[in-house]
Design a protein around this motif. Structure first.
Motif, PDB file in Angstrom:
ATOM      1  N   CYS A   8      33.388  35.340  67.465  1.00 37.91           N
ATOM      2  CA  CYS A   8      32.281  35.794  68.458  1.00 37.91           C
ATOM      3  C   CYS A   8      31.905  37.227  67.998  1.00 37.91           C
ATOM      4  N   MET A   9      32.418  37.712  66.983  1.00 39.75           N
ATOM      5  CA  MET A   9      32.045  38.984  66.559  1.00 39.75           C
ATOM      6  C   MET A   9      30.772  38.730  65.606  1.00 39.75           C
ATOM      7  N   PHE A  10      30.559  37.492  65.291  1.00 37.17           N
ATOM      8  CA  PHE A  10      29.082  37.325  64.239  1.00 37.17           C
ATOM      9  C   PHE A  10      28.095  36.509  65.328  1.00 37.17           C
ATOM     10  N   PRO A  11      26.880  37.085  65.436  1.00 35.20           N
ATOM     11  CA  PRO A  11      25.803  36.543  66.062  1.00 35.20           C
ATOM     12  C   PRO A  11      25.667  34.807  65.571  1.00 35.20           C
ATOM     13  N   GLN A  12      25.190  33.937  66.562  1.00 36.81           N
ATOM     14  CA  GLN A  12      24.915  32.518  66.055  1.00 36.81           C
ATOM     15  C   GLN A  12      23.570  32.708  65.367  1.00 36.81           C
ATOM     16  N   THR A  47      19.047  61.519  60.803  1.00 37.44           N
ATOM     17  CA  THR A  47      18.452  62.370  59.640  1.00 37.44           C
ATOM     18  C   THR A  47      17.023  62.171  59.409  1.00 37.44           C
ATOM     19  N   GLY A  48      16.663  61.148  59.909  1.00 36.00           N
ATOM     20  CA  GLY A  48      14.991  60.419  59.703  1.00 36.00           C
ATOM     21  C   GLY A  48      15.015  59.700  58.424  1.00 36.00           C
ATOM     22  N   LEU A  49      15.969  59.588  57.810  1.00 34.13           N
ATOM     23  CA  LEU A  49      15.913  58.737  56.432  1.00 34.13           C
ATOM     24  C   LEU A  49      15.812  57.378  56.501  1.00 34.13           C
ATOM     25  N   LEU A  50      16.148  56.878  57.483  1.00 37.71           N
ATOM     26  CA  LEU A  50      15.995  55.197  57.690  1.00 37.71           C
ATOM     27  C   LEU A  50      15.567  54.897  59.189  1.00 37.71           C
ATOM     28  N   ALA A  51      14.399  54.383  59.158  1.00 39.24           N
ATOM     29  CA  ALA A  51      14.140  54.088  60.491  1.00 39.24           C
ATOM     30  C   ALA A  51      14.665  52.712  61.328  1.00 39.24           C
ATOM     31  N   THR A  52      15.246  51.771  60.385  1.00 40.43           N
ATOM     32  CA  THR A  52      15.646  50.742  61.117  1.00 40.43           C
ATOM     33  C   THR A  52      16.780  50.364  60.210  1.00 40.43           C
ATOM     34  N   ILE A  53      17.944  49.788  60.796  1.00 40.77           N
ATOM     35  CA  ILE A  53      18.732  49.053  60.249  1.00 40.77           C
ATOM     36  C   ILE A  53      18.436  47.859  59.587  1.00 40.77           C
ATOM     37  N   PRO A  54      18.776  47.288  58.322  1.00 41.63           N
ATOM     38  CA  PRO A  54      18.508  45.949  57.776  1.00 41.63           C
ATOM     39  C   PRO A  54      19.007  44.994  58.826  1.00 41.63           C
ATOM     40  N   GLY A  55      18.113  43.809  58.840  1.00 44.36           N
ATOM     41  CA  GLY A  55      18.532  42.694  59.633  1.00 44.36           C
ATOM     42  C   GLY A  55      19.777  42.093  59.002  1.00 44.36           C
ATOM     43  N   THR A  56      19.965  42.323  57.510  1.00 45.10           N
ATOM     44  CA  THR A  56      21.307  41.559  57.048  1.00 45.10           C
ATOM     45  C   THR A  56      22.650  42.340  57.569  1.00 45.10           C
ATOM     46  N   ALA A  57      22.289  43.709  58.077  1.00 41.57           N
ATOM     47  CA  ALA A  57      23.344  44.513  58.212  1.00 41.57           C
ATOM     48  C   ALA A  57      24.381  43.996  59.348  1.00 41.57           C
ATOM     49  N   PHE A  58      25.572  44.063  59.465  1.00 49.21           N
ATOM     50  CA  PHE A  58      26.352  43.731  60.653  1.00 49.21           C
ATOM     51  C   PHE A  58      26.083  44.455  61.906  1.00 49.21           C
ATOM     52  N   VAL A  81      24.523  51.272  46.492  1.00 43.55           N
ATOM     53  CA  VAL A  81      24.659  50.279  47.454  1.00 43.55           C
ATOM     54  C   VAL A  81      25.024  49.191  47.345  1.00 43.55           C
ATOM     55  N   LYS A  82      26.016  48.553  47.799  1.00 42.13           N
ATOM     56  CA  LYS A  82      26.282  47.082  47.605  1.00 42.13           C
ATOM     57  C   LYS A  82      26.463  46.701  49.247  1.00 42.13           C
ATOM     58  N   VAL A  83      26.930  45.346  49.278  1.00 42.04           N
ATOM     59  CA  VAL A  83      27.427  44.761  50.663  1.00 42.04           C
ATOM     60  C   VAL A  83      28.754  43.767  50.297  1.00 42.04           C
ATOM     61  N   ILE A  84      29.239  43.736  51.603  1.00 42.51           N
ATOM     62  CA  ILE A  84      30.688  43.045  51.598  1.00 42.51           C
ATOM     63  C   ILE A  84      30.194  41.763  52.479  1.00 42.51           C
ATOM     64  N   ASP A  85      30.588  40.612  52.328  1.00 39.15           N
ATOM     65  CA  ASP A  85      30.113  39.340  52.922  1.00 39.15           C
ATOM     66  C   ASP A  85      31.079  39.245  53.943  1.00 39.15           C
ATOM     67  N   LEU A  86      30.836  39.268  55.231  1.00 36.52           N
ATOM     68  CA  LEU A  86      31.750  39.393  56.342  1.00 36.52           C
ATOM     69  C   LEU A  86      32.332  37.890  56.500  1.00 36.52           C
ATOM     70  N   ARG A  87      31.895  36.854  56.092  1.00 32.70           N
ATOM     71  CA  ARG A  87      32.304  35.601  56.425  1.00 32.70           C
ATOM     72  C   ARG A  87      33.351  35.623  55.301  1.00 32.70           C
ATOM     73  N   VAL A  88      33.384  36.117  54.257  1.00 28.84           N
ATOM     74  CA  VAL A  88      34.592  36.026  53.280  1.00 28.84           C
ATOM     75  C   VAL A  88      35.760  36.830  54.225  1.00 28.84           C
ATOM     76  N   THR A  89      35.432  38.066  54.769  1.00 25.16           N
ATOM     77  CA  THR A  89      36.543  38.748  55.443  1.00 25.16           C
ATOM     78  C   THR A  89      37.080  37.935  56.426  1.00 25.16           C
ATOM     79  N   ASP A  90      36.256  37.166  57.167  1.00 25.43           N
ATOM     80  CA  ASP A  90      36.799  36.517  58.298  1.00 25.43           C
ATOM     81  C   ASP A  90      37.790  35.460  57.809  1.00 25.43           C
ATOM     82  N   LYS A  91      37.553  34.758  56.489  1.00 25.25           N
ATOM     83  CA  LYS A  91      38.518  33.713  55.978  1.00 25.25           C
ATOM     84  C   LYS A  91      39.711  34.507  55.427  1.00 25.25           C
ATOM     85  N   VAL A  92      39.620  35.629  54.894  1.00 28.05           N
ATOM     86  CA  VAL A  92      40.632  36.043  54.363  1.00 28.05           C
ATOM     87  C   VAL A  92      41.669  36.691  55.731  1.00 28.05           C
ATOM     88  N   ARG A  93      40.846  37.227  56.723  1.00 21.39           N
ATOM     89  CA  ARG A  93      41.722  37.576  57.691  1.00 21.39           C
ATOM     90  C   ARG A  93      42.329  36.333  58.515  1.00 21.39           C
TER      91      ARG A  93
END
Length: 241
Positions: A19-23, A80-91, A110-122
Protein backbone atom coordinates in the motif's frame (compact mmCIF):
# COMPACT_ATOMS: atom_id res chain seq x y z
CA UNK A 1 9.65 -19.04 -9.33
CA UNK A 2 10.03 -19.31 -5.56
CA UNK A 3 7.03 -19.78 -3.28
CA UNK A 4 6.94 -18.47 0.28
CA UNK A 5 4.70 -19.91 2.97
CA UNK A 6 3.77 -16.73 4.78
CA UNK A 7 2.66 -16.49 8.40
CA UNK A 8 -0.57 -14.51 8.81
CA UNK A 9 1.26 -11.55 10.33
CA UNK A 10 3.66 -11.49 7.39
CA UNK A 11 0.77 -11.35 4.93
CA UNK A 12 -0.46 -8.24 6.74
CA UNK A 13 3.03 -6.73 6.52
CA UNK A 14 3.33 -7.41 2.78
CA UNK A 15 -0.14 -5.98 2.16
CA UNK A 16 0.64 -2.81 4.06
CA UNK A 17 4.05 -2.54 2.37
CA UNK A 18 2.37 -2.79 -1.00
CA UNK A 19 0.00 0.00 0.00
CA UNK A 20 3.00 2.29 0.36
CA UNK A 21 3.35 2.34 -3.41
CA UNK A 22 0.78 3.98 -5.69
CA UNK A 23 -1.00 1.80 -8.21
CA UNK A 24 -0.61 4.33 -11.03
CA UNK A 25 1.29 3.05 -14.05
CA UNK A 26 1.67 6.52 -15.57
CA UNK A 27 4.86 7.28 -17.47
CA UNK A 28 6.11 9.56 -14.68
CA UNK A 29 6.74 6.48 -12.53
CA UNK A 30 9.21 4.96 -15.00
CA UNK A 31 12.97 5.01 -14.55
CA UNK A 32 14.14 8.60 -14.01
CA UNK A 33 15.23 10.17 -17.28
CA UNK A 34 18.28 12.33 -17.94
CA UNK A 35 16.30 15.57 -17.69
CA UNK A 36 14.89 14.70 -14.25
CA UNK A 37 18.27 13.64 -12.92
CA UNK A 38 19.95 16.75 -14.35
CA UNK A 39 17.30 19.00 -12.78
CA UNK A 40 17.79 17.49 -9.33
CA UNK A 41 21.58 17.45 -9.77
CA UNK A 42 21.56 21.15 -10.61
CA UNK A 43 19.45 21.92 -7.53
CA UNK A 44 21.78 19.87 -5.31
CA UNK A 45 24.85 21.64 -6.73
CA UNK A 46 23.33 25.06 -6.14
CA UNK A 47 22.25 24.16 -2.61
CA UNK A 48 25.74 22.89 -1.82
CA UNK A 49 27.25 26.12 -3.11
CA UNK A 50 24.83 28.35 -1.23
CA UNK A 51 25.09 26.40 2.04
CA UNK A 52 28.90 26.27 2.26
CA UNK A 53 29.19 22.63 1.30
CA UNK A 54 26.16 21.27 3.17
CA UNK A 55 23.92 18.87 1.27
CA UNK A 56 20.10 18.73 1.16
CA UNK A 57 19.86 15.33 2.84
CA UNK A 58 18.00 13.67 5.68
CA UNK A 59 20.04 12.76 8.75
CA UNK A 60 20.71 9.01 8.90
CA UNK A 61 22.69 6.95 11.44
CA UNK A 62 26.43 6.72 10.79
CA UNK A 63 26.21 2.96 10.30
CA UNK A 64 23.74 3.31 7.40
CA UNK A 65 25.25 1.66 4.28
CA UNK A 66 26.77 4.18 1.91
CA UNK A 67 24.31 3.63 -0.96
CA UNK A 68 21.33 4.18 1.33
CA UNK A 69 22.70 6.86 3.64
CA UNK A 70 22.39 10.19 1.82
CA UNK A 71 18.70 10.50 0.93
CA UNK A 72 17.74 13.79 -0.71
CA UNK A 73 15.39 16.01 1.27
CA UNK A 74 13.25 17.61 -1.43
CA UNK A 75 11.63 19.92 1.13
CA UNK A 76 14.93 21.78 1.53
CA UNK A 77 15.31 22.18 -2.22
CA UNK A 78 11.76 23.51 -2.59
CA UNK A 79 11.97 25.86 0.39
CA UNK A 80 15.11 27.46 -1.03
CA UNK A 81 13.47 27.87 -4.43
CA UNK A 82 15.98 25.60 -6.16
CA UNK A 83 13.42 23.02 -7.26
CA UNK A 84 9.89 23.92 -8.35
CA UNK A 85 8.45 20.40 -8.36
CA UNK A 86 9.50 16.98 -7.13
CA UNK A 87 10.11 14.52 -10.00
CA UNK A 88 7.19 12.20 -10.69
CA UNK A 89 9.56 9.26 -10.40
CA UNK A 90 10.37 10.16 -6.76
CA UNK A 91 8.66 8.28 -3.96
CA UNK A 92 7.66 11.60 -2.43
CA UNK A 93 5.60 12.34 -5.55
CA UNK A 94 4.11 8.90 -6.17
CA UNK A 95 7.05 7.24 -7.92
CA UNK A 96 9.06 4.12 -7.21
CA UNK A 97 12.46 5.70 -6.61
CA UNK A 98 14.26 7.17 -3.61
CA UNK A 99 16.64 9.90 -4.78
CA UNK A 100 20.02 9.76 -3.04
CA UNK A 101 23.50 11.25 -3.24
CA UNK A 102 26.67 9.23 -3.72
CA UNK A 103 30.25 10.46 -3.34
CA UNK A 104 29.01 13.24 -1.01
CA UNK A 105 32.50 14.52 -0.21
CA UNK A 106 33.36 15.16 -3.87
CA UNK A 107 30.95 15.13 -6.82
CA UNK A 108 27.74 14.68 -4.78
CA UNK A 109 26.15 12.73 -7.64
CA UNK A 110 22.39 12.20 -7.74
CA UNK A 111 21.29 8.57 -8.10
CA UNK A 112 18.20 6.55 -7.17
CA UNK A 113 17.22 3.43 -5.25
CA UNK A 114 14.49 1.29 -6.81
CA UNK A 115 12.05 0.88 -3.92
CA UNK A 116 10.55 -2.24 -5.49
CA UNK A 117 13.95 -3.86 -4.83
CA UNK A 118 13.74 -2.55 -1.27
CA UNK A 119 10.31 -4.15 -0.93
CA UNK A 120 11.59 -7.57 -2.07
CA UNK A 121 14.59 -7.40 0.27
CA UNK A 122 12.38 -6.48 3.23
CA UNK A 123 9.94 -9.25 2.36
CA UNK A 124 12.69 -11.85 2.62
CA UNK A 125 14.09 -10.20 5.77
CA UNK A 126 10.67 -10.42 7.40
CA UNK A 127 10.40 -14.13 6.53
CA UNK A 128 13.92 -14.63 7.91
CA UNK A 129 13.22 -12.73 11.14
CA UNK A 130 10.00 -14.67 11.76
CA UNK A 131 12.00 -17.88 11.44
CA UNK A 132 14.65 -16.58 13.84
CA UNK A 133 12.01 -15.66 16.41
CA UNK A 134 10.32 -19.05 16.21
CA UNK A 135 13.49 -21.18 16.09
CA UNK A 136 16.05 -18.99 17.92
CA UNK A 137 18.69 -19.29 15.19
CA UNK A 138 19.36 -17.99 11.70
CA UNK A 139 18.99 -20.65 8.96
CA UNK A 140 22.37 -20.08 7.34
CA UNK A 141 23.38 -22.74 4.83
CA UNK A 142 26.91 -22.00 3.63
CA UNK A 143 29.49 -19.30 4.23
CA UNK A 144 30.12 -17.44 0.98
CA UNK A 145 32.87 -15.34 2.56
CA UNK A 146 33.33 -14.34 6.21
CA UNK A 147 30.29 -12.23 7.05
CA UNK A 148 28.10 -13.34 4.11
CA UNK A 149 26.03 -16.54 4.10
CA UNK A 150 23.58 -18.31 1.85
CA UNK A 151 20.22 -19.21 3.40
CA UNK A 152 18.58 -22.60 3.79
CA UNK A 153 15.64 -21.84 1.53
CA UNK A 154 13.75 -25.02 2.46
CA UNK A 155 13.66 -24.04 6.13
CA UNK A 156 12.28 -20.66 5.08
CA UNK A 157 9.52 -22.30 3.04
CA UNK A 158 11.01 -21.35 -0.33
CA UNK A 159 11.01 -23.61 -3.39
CA UNK A 160 14.51 -22.50 -4.40
CA UNK A 161 17.30 -20.21 -3.24
CA UNK A 162 16.06 -16.60 -3.29
CA UNK A 163 17.13 -14.38 -6.17
CA UNK A 164 16.34 -10.93 -7.50
CA UNK A 165 16.34 -9.67 -11.10
CA UNK A 166 19.17 -7.23 -11.62
CA UNK A 167 18.17 -3.65 -12.53
CA UNK A 168 21.41 -3.43 -14.56
CA UNK A 169 21.58 -6.58 -16.67
CA UNK A 170 18.51 -8.68 -15.98
CA UNK A 171 20.69 -11.34 -14.36
CA UNK A 172 19.20 -13.27 -11.46
CA UNK A 173 21.25 -12.17 -8.45
CA UNK A 174 21.52 -14.29 -5.29
CA UNK A 175 20.15 -12.96 -2.02
CA UNK A 176 22.28 -13.78 1.01
CA UNK A 177 22.38 -12.66 4.65
CA UNK A 178 25.16 -11.01 6.60
CA UNK A 179 26.24 -11.82 10.13
CA UNK A 180 23.51 -9.55 11.54
CA UNK A 181 20.78 -11.40 9.68
CA UNK A 182 20.22 -8.57 7.16
CA UNK A 183 19.57 -9.57 3.56
CA UNK A 184 22.17 -8.49 1.00
CA UNK A 185 22.20 -8.67 -2.80
CA UNK A 186 25.21 -10.25 -4.51
CA UNK A 187 26.08 -8.11 -7.55
CA UNK A 188 29.18 -10.05 -8.64
CA UNK A 189 27.57 -11.24 -11.90
CA UNK A 190 26.83 -7.66 -12.93
CA UNK A 191 30.21 -6.39 -11.79
CA UNK A 192 31.98 -9.12 -13.74
CA UNK A 193 30.04 -8.11 -16.87
CA UNK A 194 30.95 -4.43 -16.60
CA UNK A 195 34.56 -5.11 -15.62
CA UNK A 196 35.01 -7.03 -18.85
CA UNK A 197 32.81 -4.97 -21.15
CA UNK A 198 33.72 -1.38 -20.20
CA UNK A 199 36.86 0.69 -19.83
CA UNK A 200 37.64 1.45 -16.19
CA UNK A 201 40.48 2.40 -13.89
CA UNK A 202 39.47 0.48 -10.76
CA UNK A 203 42.30 -1.09 -8.80
CA UNK A 204 42.52 -3.71 -6.02
CA UNK A 205 41.22 -2.13 -2.83
CA UNK A 206 38.77 0.19 -4.63
CA UNK A 207 35.06 -0.22 -3.98
CA UNK A 208 34.02 -1.31 -7.47
CA UNK A 209 30.27 -0.95 -6.83
CA UNK A 210 30.72 2.54 -8.31
CA UNK A 211 31.24 0.75 -11.63
CA UNK A 212 27.48 0.10 -11.54
CA UNK A 213 26.60 3.72 -10.82
CA UNK A 214 28.98 4.76 -13.60
CA UNK A 215 26.67 2.88 -15.98
CA UNK A 216 23.25 3.57 -14.50
CA UNK A 217 21.27 6.02 -12.35
CA UNK A 218 20.38 3.16 -10.02
CA UNK A 219 22.45 2.66 -6.87
CA UNK A 220 23.33 -0.90 -5.72
CA UNK A 221 21.57 -0.68 -2.36
CA UNK A 222 21.68 -3.65 0.03
CA UNK A 223 24.98 -4.86 -1.38
CA UNK A 224 28.19 -5.74 0.45
CA UNK A 225 31.30 -3.93 -0.84
CA UNK A 226 33.42 -5.52 -3.56
CA UNK A 227 36.85 -4.92 -4.97
CA UNK A 228 38.82 -6.34 -7.89
CA UNK A 229 41.36 -9.18 -7.82
CA UNK A 230 43.03 -10.66 -10.90
CA UNK A 231 40.41 -8.91 -13.02
CA UNK A 232 37.44 -10.43 -11.17
CA UNK A 233 35.03 -8.97 -8.61
CA UNK A 234 35.55 -10.25 -5.06
CA UNK A 235 34.05 -9.41 -1.70
CA UNK A 236 36.03 -6.96 0.36
CA UNK A 237 37.38 -8.42 3.59
CA UNK A 238 34.81 -6.57 5.68
CA UNK A 239 31.90 -7.86 3.64
CA UNK A 240 28.99 -7.01 5.93
CA UNK A 241 29.00 -3.25 5.15
Amino acid sequence: MRTIKYPAVLLIFVFLSGCMFPQSERAANNLPNDAQLAQVQSAVNQYKSQQNGLLPIRTKPNETPVFQKYQIDFTRLKETGLLATIPGTAFENGGYYQYIIIRPETEAEVKVIDLRVTDKVRELETTLHFYEQENEFTPYKEQIVPGVYSLDHEKLGLDEPPTLESPYTGNLLPLYANGSGDVVIDYRKDLNHFLKETDHSYQPGDDIRYLLTDQSPIAPAYSPPYTIKDGDPVFMQKASE
